[in-house]
Design an enzyme around this catalytic site. Structure first.
Site, PDB file in Angstrom:
ATOM      1  N   ASP A  58       0.812  -1.225   0.000  1.00  0.00           N
ATOM      2  CA  ASP A  58       0.000   0.000   0.000  1.00  0.00           C
ATOM      3  C   ASP A  58       0.839   1.267   0.000  1.00  0.00           C
ATOM      4  O   ASP A  58       0.302   2.370   0.124  1.00  0.00           O
ATOM      5  CB  ASP A  58      -0.939   0.005   1.214  1.00  0.00           C
ATOM      6  N   SER A 117      -7.071   5.251   0.369  1.00  0.00           N
ATOM      7  CA  SER A 117      -7.447   3.864   0.075  1.00  0.00           C
ATOM      8  C   SER A 117      -8.827   3.562   0.640  1.00  0.00           C
ATOM      9  O   SER A 117      -9.120   3.860   1.808  1.00  0.00           O
ATOM     10  CB  SER A 117      -6.421   2.896   0.666  1.00  0.00           C
ATOM     11  N   GLN A 149      -6.944  -2.488  -5.897  1.00  0.00           N
ATOM     12  CA  GLN A 149      -7.264  -1.491  -4.882  1.00  0.00           C
ATOM     13  C   GLN A 149      -8.121  -0.383  -5.482  1.00  0.00           C
ATOM     14  O   GLN A 149      -7.877   0.058  -6.608  1.00  0.00           O
ATOM     15  CB  GLN A 149      -6.012  -0.863  -4.271  1.00  0.00           C
TER      16      GLN A 149
END
Length: 428
Positions: A338, A360, A410
């Site tokens: 991430d 996110s 994502q």
């Protein structure tokens, strides 16, 4: 006396509730020092009159009956079966009871001089020689399914808990409730609220399924009484089956020939071909090296007024050497996944005066093959689309042999903040 292979003993220990909070390396150490004890029906395993028990007993086969002190109120008889335990444990307590075999009984005894292997170190006592990532991933056990995580002072953070820390710590907590032979093969995470870096995070694990080959866990992360992050993870015991690979790793320069990210940032601070405000911003935001070594494969980069393609390729690996625990390596990769994923959704839309701060929303990973996070992995990510203030990106991770080890997706929220130049001639 019945003998067991070391691997089968470890597999047994993984199912003992008392030991779920221990690492696989601790279970292996315990397996090496256990003593097999065999009892016939009616034999006393321990007696309440004994001044001190020999240690901790884990029931391998058979049943035992526990009798409480005579005359004690609300003290009922009950039975112990395989995977139950009794004796002098990590709290140093000695039960004032009789334990009697009600069938042929086989126990594994961890003697008192080895009971220190049941202890977990508090966060303040962690070995400073461990890598920063291992310390970030440390889970302090509070109960059988409840763990506490911390945001260390030198962990990545920009005013809030880093999303990769949530994913990695949540996965670490879930992994501690699953048998050692089962490894995560997929996870799906949802970021609900920002996390406060100044207070601990409580991770509560729900055991949704425990099958012979698969296990499923849900993890809820909480702060101040609110759920701020949720993760679902599925674990699988290693199985033989079909094997093929359609996705090919792109040809890239080896990581040893590329400039480390931290050195690249240092250069940007003094590169006069880069706008001064951007150099100042880099100097202001750059604090300490990441616990992940990153080597970008292409020189392209974005500033507030310079666009770049909606794709990114870089090599990465954990700093320092990690143990051979495959669960740890997968948690480290989850942490690293991430670091820059969300930013590629906004890179094609950058313009002067715009500051894009992606957040996110959800994060999914599929683990295809064993991997090592302390060896170089190539991360290839592509932004597929951006719409309705959201961007969707896919990613693939390859080892140096060109094998696909992880697939990712994502979705990120793309927040645009437009800043205007100051008005010099105020009308006030």
């Amino acid at each position: 006396m019945k003998t067991e292979s070391s691997s089968s003993v470890v597999e047994f220990l993984e199912k003992v509730p008392l030991l779920h909070r221990l690492t696989s390396s601790s279970l292996k150490k315990i397996a090496q020092v256990l003593v097999f004890k065999r009892y016939e029906r009616g034999d006393y395993v321990v007696g309440r009159d004994e001044e001190e028990m020999e240690g901790v007993y884990f029931i391998l086969e058979g049943q035992a009956q526990v009798l409480g002190p005579v005359g004690e109120e609300n003290c009922s008889e009950f039975f112990l079966k395989p995977f139950d335990y009794f004796g002098r444990g990590i709290f140093g307590n000695v039960y004032a009871v009789d334990v009697v075999a009600v069938s042929q009984l086989t126990c594994l005894l961890l003697t008192c001089d080895h009971c220190h292997l049941l202890e977990t170190k508090p966060i303040c006592d962690l070995d400073n020689q461990r890598s920063l990532l291992e310390r970030i991933l440390y889970m302090d056990p509070l109960d059988l399914n409840v763990f506490r995580g911390f945001t260390l002072p030198n962990a990545p953070a920009l005013g809030k808990v880093f999303g990769g820390q949530f994913v990695a710590q949540g996965l670490a907590a879930a992994s501690k409730t699953v048998e050692f032979m089962k490894l995560v093969h997929s996870l799906h995470a949802y970021f609900l609220l920002s996390g406060d870096t100044n207070i601990p995070i409580i991770y509560e694990v729900s055991r949704l399924r425990d099958g012979n080959n698969f296990a499923t866990r849900r993890v809820d992360a909480r702060q101040k009484g609110k759920t701020i992050f949720t993760l679902f993870a599925s674990f699988q015991r290693e199985q033989q089956g079909f094997d093929h690979l359609e996705s090919n790793m792109p040809h890239m320069l080896p990581p040893e020939t590329l400039v480390p990210r931290d050195e690249m940032l240092q250069r940007r601070m003094t590169d006069h071909l880069i706008p001064r405000y951007y150099r100042n911003k880099v100097a202001t935001q750059y604090t300490a090296p990441l616990p992940i070594d990153i080597r970008f494969c292409e020189p392209n980069y974005s500033t507030e007024e310079r666009k770049s393609p909606s794709r990114l390729k870089y090599w990465f690996k954990a700093r320092g050497e990690l143990s051979d625990d495959q669960a740890l390596h997968r948690c480290v990769v989850a942490f690293a996944s991430d670091l820059m994923y969300a930013f590629i959704s906004s890179d094609p839309h950058r313009k002067k005066g715009m500051s894009a701060v992606p957040v996110s929303l959800d994060h999914s990973m599929w683990f295809h093959r064993p991997l090592r996070a302390d060896d170089w992995l190539l991360f290839v990510m592509v932004n597929l689309t951006a719409s309705q203030s959201r961007g969707l990106a896919t990613g693939e991770m390859f080892n140096r042999k060109g094998e696909l080890v992880v697939s990712l997706k994502q979705e990120a929220l793309l927040k645009e903040t437009v800043t205007s130049n100051p008005i010099l001639d105020s009308k006030l």
